[in-house]
Design a protein around this motif. Structure first.
Motif, PDB file in Angstrom:
ATOM      1  N   UNK A 104       0.831  -1.210   0.000  1.00  0.00           N
ATOM      2  CA  UNK A 104       0.000   0.000   0.000  1.00  0.00           C
ATOM      3  C   UNK A 104       0.866   1.260   0.000  1.00  0.00           C
ATOM      4  N   UNK A 105       1.928   1.253   0.794  1.00  0.00           N
ATOM      5  CA  UNK A 105       2.815   2.419   0.865  1.00  0.00           C
ATOM      6  C   UNK A 105       3.494   2.675  -0.481  1.00  0.00           C
ATOM      7  N   UNK A 106       3.797   1.616  -1.216  1.00  0.00           N
ATOM      8  CA  UNK A 106       4.417   1.764  -2.535  1.00  0.00           C
ATOM      9  C   UNK A 106       3.505   2.510  -3.502  1.00  0.00           C
ATOM     10  N   UNK A 107       2.205   2.506  -3.196  1.00  0.00           N
ATOM     11  CA  UNK A 107       1.237   3.243  -4.015  1.00  0.00           C
ATOM     12  C   UNK A 107       0.875   4.579  -3.355  1.00  0.00           C
ATOM     13  N   UNK A 108       1.739   5.022  -2.464  1.00  0.00           N
ATOM     14  CA  UNK A 108       1.588   6.302  -1.771  1.00  0.00           C
ATOM     15  C   UNK A 108       0.421   6.315  -0.797  1.00  0.00           C
ATOM     16  N   UNK A 109       0.146   5.150  -0.214  1.00  0.00           N
ATOM     17  CA  UNK A 109      -0.889   5.074   0.818  1.00  0.00           C
ATOM     18  C   UNK A 109      -0.381   5.689   2.105  1.00  0.00           C
ATOM     19  N   UNK A 110      -0.963   6.812   2.478  1.00  0.00           N
ATOM     20  CA  UNK A 110      -0.476   7.538   3.661  1.00  0.00           C
ATOM     21  C   UNK A 110      -0.695   6.754   4.943  1.00  0.00           C
ATOM     22  N   UNK A 111      -1.836   6.096   5.065  1.00  0.00           N
ATOM     23  CA  UNK A 111      -2.093   5.302   6.263  1.00  0.00           C
ATOM     24  C   UNK A 111      -1.074   4.193   6.419  1.00  0.00           C
ATOM     25  N   UNK A 112      -0.753   3.530   5.314  1.00  0.00           N
ATOM     26  CA  UNK A 112       0.220   2.440   5.349  1.00  0.00           C
ATOM     27  C   UNK A 112       1.613   2.968   5.658  1.00  0.00           C
ATOM     28  N   UNK A 113       1.971   4.119   5.099  1.00  0.00           N
ATOM     29  CA  UNK A 113       3.281   4.712   5.383  1.00  0.00           C
ATOM     30  C   UNK A 113       3.404   5.051   6.862  1.00  0.00           C
ATOM     31  N   UNK A 114       2.327   5.600   7.428  1.00  0.00           N
ATOM     32  CA  UNK A 114       2.321   5.917   8.853  1.00  0.00           C
ATOM     33  C   UNK A 114       2.437   4.641   9.675  1.00  0.00           C
ATOM     34  N   UNK A 115       1.689   3.610   9.298  1.00  0.00           N
ATOM     35  CA  UNK A 115       1.722   2.347  10.037  1.00  0.00           C
ATOM     36  C   UNK A 115       3.118   1.735   9.993  1.00  0.00           C
ATOM     37  N   UNK A 116       3.774   1.798   8.841  1.00  0.00           N
ATOM     38  CA  UNK A 116       5.141   1.276   8.738  1.00  0.00           C
ATOM     39  C   UNK A 116       6.097   2.069   9.632  1.00  0.00           C
ATOM     40  N   UNK A 117       5.923   3.379   9.663  1.00  0.00           N
ATOM     41  CA  UNK A 117       6.765   4.204  10.528  1.00  0.00           C
ATOM     42  C   UNK A 117       6.570   3.820  11.989  1.00  0.00           C
ATOM     43  N   UNK A 118       5.331   3.556  12.374  1.00  0.00           N
ATOM     44  CA  UNK A 118       5.064   3.148  13.754  1.00  0.00           C
ATOM     45  C   UNK A 118       5.699   1.794  14.059  1.00  0.00           C
ATOM     46  N   UNK A 119       5.653   0.886  13.090  1.00  0.00           N
ATOM     47  CA  UNK A 119       6.293  -0.417  13.292  1.00  0.00           C
ATOM     48  C   UNK A 119       7.810  -0.271  13.399  1.00  0.00           C
ATOM     49  N   UNK A 120       8.393   0.672  12.651  1.00  0.00           N
ATOM     50  CA  UNK A 120       9.832   0.938  12.759  1.00  0.00           C
ATOM     51  C   UNK A 120      10.186   1.407  14.168  1.00  0.00           C
TER      52      UNK A 120
END
Length: 120
Positions: free
Chosen positions: A86-102
């Protein structure tokens, strides 16, 4: 809402990812007379159908359900797979979720385990 759910159901049966995602949201949220009770198993099934077709919103929502272990099994490999797609398609929610997992990863696996236990 009932009419919308019915129409999304008809289009979802034709394999349209956007309709599968929207119908999944009806199930996830328990919206409309047809889906007045939350059904996370049905939501996850519909999100998976749409996610497999590349729908970024469905990929994010399926990742979220995998992260929570709701409607599907808790599986961090699947969580990362769907959030990254999802983040690869510029999904902001997914990018945020990945950052939180980091952030959680940086705190150590003990913190990740506590987070997973809290989501049960």
């Amino acid at each position: 809402m009932v009419e919308a759910a019915r129409l999304y159901g008809q289009v979802a049966e034709q394999g349209r990812a956007v309709a599968q995602n929207m119908l999944g949201m009806f199930y996830m949220l328990g919206c409309g007379e047809l889906h007045s009770n939350q059904d996370l198993d049905a939501a996850a099934r519909l999100f998976r159908l749409a996610a497999d077709q590349g729908d970024a919103d469905a990929q994010y929502l399926l990742g979220f359900l995998c992260e929570c272990g709701k409607g599907t099994t808790w599986d961090m490999v699947e969580v990362l797979r769907w959030y990254q797609a999802a983040a690869a398609q510029h999904g902001k929610g997914a990018s945020w979720a990945l950052a939180q997992l980091d952030v959680l990863y940086e705190k150590g696996m003990r913190e990740v385990a506590r987070y997973a236990a809290a989501s049960d």
